[in-house]
Enzyme design. Structure first.
Site, PDB file in Angstrom:
ATOM      1  N   HIS A   1       0.899  -1.184  -0.015  1.00 13.57           N
ATOM      2  CA  HIS A   1       0.054  -0.132  -0.092  1.00 13.57           C
ATOM      3  C   HIS A   1       0.863   1.191   0.042  1.00 13.57           C
ATOM      4  CE1 HIS A   1      -0.028   1.059   4.284  1.00 13.57           C
ATOM      5  NE2 HIS A   1       0.245  -0.298   4.500  1.00 13.57           N
TER       6      HIS A   1
ATOM      7  N   ASP B   1       6.123   2.088   6.583  1.00 21.35           N
ATOM      8  CA  ASP B   1       4.397   1.318   6.542  1.00 21.35           C
ATOM      9  C   ASP B   1       3.930   1.834   5.427  1.00 21.35           C
ATOM     10  OD1 ASP B   1       2.135   0.066   6.709  1.00 21.35           O
ATOM     11  OD2 ASP B   1       1.831   0.525   8.680  1.00 21.35           O
TER      12      ASP B   1
ATOM     13  N   GLU C   1      -5.157   1.779   2.966  1.00 20.11           N
ATOM     14  CA  GLU C   1      -4.708   0.564   3.732  1.00 20.11           C
ATOM     15  C   GLU C   1      -4.989   0.931   5.249  1.00 20.11           C
ATOM     16  OE1 GLU C   1      -2.823  -2.531   6.139  1.00 20.11           O
ATOM     17  OE2 GLU C   1      -2.568  -0.367   6.224  1.00 20.11           O
ATOM     18  N   GLU C   2      -4.447   2.115   5.581  1.00 19.92           N
ATOM     19  CA  GLU C   2      -4.450   2.548   6.845  1.00 19.92           C
ATOM     20  C   GLU C   2      -5.941   3.000   7.628  1.00 19.92           C
ATOM     21  OE1 GLU C   2      -2.043   2.156   8.845  1.00 19.92           O
ATOM     22  OE2 GLU C   2      -0.178   1.979   7.460  1.00 19.92           O
TER      23      GLU C   2
ATOM     24  N   HIS D   1       3.721   3.868  12.860  1.00 21.26           N
ATOM     25  CA  HIS D   1       2.498   4.793  12.889  1.00 21.26           C
ATOM     26  C   HIS D   1       2.951   6.052  13.819  1.00 21.26           C
ATOM     27  CE1 HIS D   1      -1.212   2.291  11.490  1.00 21.26           C
ATOM     28  NE2 HIS D   1       0.076   2.032  10.848  1.00 21.26           N
TER      29      HIS D   1
END
Lengths: 350, 340
Positions: B60, B168, B198-199, B309
């Protein structure tokens, strides 16, 4: 024209935790040497620059700003080479997660590092509302334990690493505006003084170890023995949940037992005459600025404090308004113009 | 490797355009077909010698970030999180607001000297962004409610490791770009999907699976690592420097044994160090792919990322290399999956 942005950006990026301010002192010394008659670094590391006046009987004005910065020291080296830290100066542990820092190695290299976080995926429900403390934070240098033990020791200093950022309204955000913003005002004032006639000798002191107890200013005042002193430091600006000075609406002039009424009045009059905003900052208790140490040097020094409002003090995002810095240069310059033999006589107590 | 460039780009979920354009430009000379669907997924095809099966690699493009929720009279900006971010990481952080103009800002906090209680936890409703404005009117025409806000950390070396935002999952994107640039013709048609959203609930992968209808898919991710002191060993999930993490299960999906064995065998045959993801936590796009249409074989291989994150995540260069090797091995041998 004085290049505020260049000087602020450079001066805030220099390493100078309390007690290790030499690179800051050296940089300032280079920057101002052409404009003053003498510079030297004294016993505790403070830089003194003398801009000589032309009077026959000259008084001495000391203008003091501190050049040390807050930070941390390594408290322990943990398994895997992670570091436990202790604060040096008042730093709120709640701001530290995911912050970038620099660890000064034994050889003087500045090693990048970040404060740990536990990701939301793995945090326990009971940890969500736990307040970060120095016991729950560790610093990661990305180096192996073996390497860490070679290059870092308990007590190694750590400072924030933060970008210098330009915001709206000629405001800037950075680490260490406390108190390098005021040091920058001193540098700008030195350059301004080359354009005017002044009688007194002006001693600019870039003091050390303010954050750990006002050491550099006190010893410098003792050595210089000034007739009048003005300290400059950052003060709390109004922000969410606090009403104080306001960004861009002038520096604060402190009033209280720590500040000599005559000097306060004279500075206030200068600002009034020049229509420069200079709000009063009530300071009921002798505060933690250089002024506190200077006023009680030797037999006592008439002392005042000018405060540059900043938001988010003691964080990597301290925030100021350039207008306040420029106002302060004008106030200092105009005040210095008034200093003559008569002013010196007027300071005598009977 | 374009990981550095990828991580420095801004692409909060739903705002992946800058990342998509960069990737498209990087790979356009190495692919046989390029499609972008309505969710913004970038889907590119490497034609195989045999078109009877469709293989899909997916990573992603989006990253966690913020969004302008309200502009207060005093010129400060309230914000929402886009994706899962703990409030405690926000104070004293630098951001950029991507409005009509791009404004720099800082997330404010009261100085420790003025706090009434230093022991109160950080709450979202006490947080705000300060970009130097005195009032909301000063921000008129510059930014508005709904504008995206991004972290601004630049990719850098951190000792032996790498530090940056958005590992990420730009790390997955970067490895897919590496494979495409090798310009190898696979046995079966192979799609590379650079997915969106995605998140915020694994959304791009839903439509990508519909478009491609893969027979076998592999998700390349950046996953949690919590291998630090102060965190108990049983909460580690993965560890930096121990190679790609192959998942057995995560929230919402148990990976089939057939897939796990296939991935593990390739790692073992090629002598690539790998680890098995230890804890069932978090979930990724594989969940969506597995349940697409009549069901799909899917695996998940991840690069361990510490402090995920947050604006300052950390990963190991060797994990990148070994994950890239494993992904390459899977790309070159995907036909064997069907011969098991």
């Amino acid at each position: 024209m004085f290049d505020w942005e260049r000087v602020l950006k450079t001066i805030t990026s220099l390493y100078g935790i309390s007690g290790e301010e030499l690179s800051v002192a050296n940089w300032i010394q280079k920057e101002i040497s052409p404009f003053v008659q003498k510079t030297y670094i004294n016993t505790l590391g403070s830089l003194v620059a003398i801009k000589e006046g032309v009077g026959k009987i000259k008084g001495k004005l000391m203008i003091s700003t501190h050049i040390d910065e807050i930070g941390f020291v390594v408290g322990a080296i943990l398994d895997g080479g992670f570091l436990k830290v202790e604060p040096r100066g008042g730093v709120d542990p709640k701001i530290l997660q995911a912050q970038e820092c620099l660890v000064r190695s034994i050889n003087g290299e500045m090693l990048p590092s970040v404060f740990s976080t536990v990701p939301p995926h793995l945090i326990k429900p009971e940890e969500r509302n736990k307040v970060a403390s120095y016991d729950t934070l560790i610093l990661d240098t990305g180096l192996s334990e073996e390497d860490v033990k070679k290059r870092i020791r308990i007590g190694s200093p750590i400072v924030f690493k933060a970008p210098f950022i330009s915001l709206l309204n000629n405001r800037f955000s950075s680490k260490t505006l406390d108190d390098r913003a005021c040091a920058t005002i001193s540098i700008a004032t030195i350059k301004e003084l080359t354009k005017i006639y002044h009688e007194w000798d002006i001693y600019f002191v870039f003091s050390t170890q303010e954050e750990v107890g006002l050491k550099g200013a006190g010893t410098s005042a003792w050595e210089i023995n000034p007739d009048v002193a003005i300290a400059m430091d950052v003060g709390f600006a109004s922000q969410e949940g606090y009403v104080g000075l306001s960004l861009g609406e002038g520096p604060g002039l402190a009033v209280g037992p720590n500040f000599t009424p005559k000097i306060v009045k004279d500075i206030r009059d200068v600002a009034k005459n020049e229509s420069i905003p200079l709000p009063i900052e009530p300071s009921a208790r002798p505060g933690g600025t250089d002024a506190g140490a200077i006023q009680v040097s030797r037999g006592g020094v008439p002392t005042a404090l000018i405060s540059i409002p900043i938001k988010y003090m003691h964080t990597p995002i301290e925030l100021l308004d350039l207008k306040d810095c420029k106002y302060t240069v004008r106030i200092l310059t105009e005040y210095i113009k008034n200093l003559d033999t008569e002013y010196l006589e007027g300071l005598k107590w009977s | 490797m374009v990981l550095k460039e990828l991580c420095n780009l801004y692409g909060v979920s739903g705002n992946e355009g800058e990342v998509r354009n960069f990737i498209r430009n990087e790979i356009k000379d190495y692919v046989d077909e390029i499609k972008v669907d309505c969710l913004g997924n970038l889907m590119v095809k490497k034609r195989g010698r045999n078109c009877s099966k469709q293989i899909m690699f997916l990573a992603h493009m989006d990253e966690v970030g913020l969004m302008v929720e309200k502009i207060e009279k005093n010129g400060t900006i309230k914000f929402q999180s886009v994706g899962g971010i703990l409030p405690s990481i926000f104070p004293a952080t630098n951001v950029k607001i991507l409005g009509k103009e791009t404004l720099s800002g800082v997330i404010g906090i009261q100085p420790i000297h003025l706090q009434k209680s230093v022991l109160s936890p950080i709450k979202m409703d006490s947080l705000y962004i300060d970009c130097g404005a005195n009032s909301d009117t000063e921000l008129n025409g510059k930014i508005e409610i709904g504008d995206y806000i991004t972290f601004i950390t630049k990719f850098s070396q951190l000792g032996d490791l790498w530090e940056g935002k958005a590992f990420d999952d730009r790390v997955g994107c970067s490895i897919m770009i590496d494979i495409l640039k090798e310009n190898i013709t696979p046995e079966f048609d192979t799609w590379f999907v650079f997915a969106t959203q995605e998140e915020v609930g694994l959304r791009g992968s839903i439509t990508a699976s519909y478009h491609i209808k893969p027979d076998f898919a592999l998700v390349l991710e950046g996953t949690t690592a919590c291998d630090i002191p102060l965190v108990e060993r049983n909460r580690y999930t993965t560890q930096l420097g121990k190679g790609p993490a192959i998942s057995i299960a995560h929230n919402g999906l148990v990976f089939g044994k057939k897939v796990f064995t296939f991935l593990k065998n390739i790692a073992e045959q090629k002598q690539i160090p790998f680890q098995v993801k230890e804890k069932i936590s978090g979930g990724n796009d594989a969940t969506r792919i597995a349940k697409a249409e009549k069901g799909t074989f899917v695996g998940s291989v991840s690069v361990p990322v510490r402090y995920i994150h947050s604006p300052t995540s950390v990963m190991h260069p060797e994990d990148y290399i070994n994950t890239q090797k494993l992904a390459m091995g899977i790309f070159n041998n995907s036909q064997n999956f069907f011969n098991q």
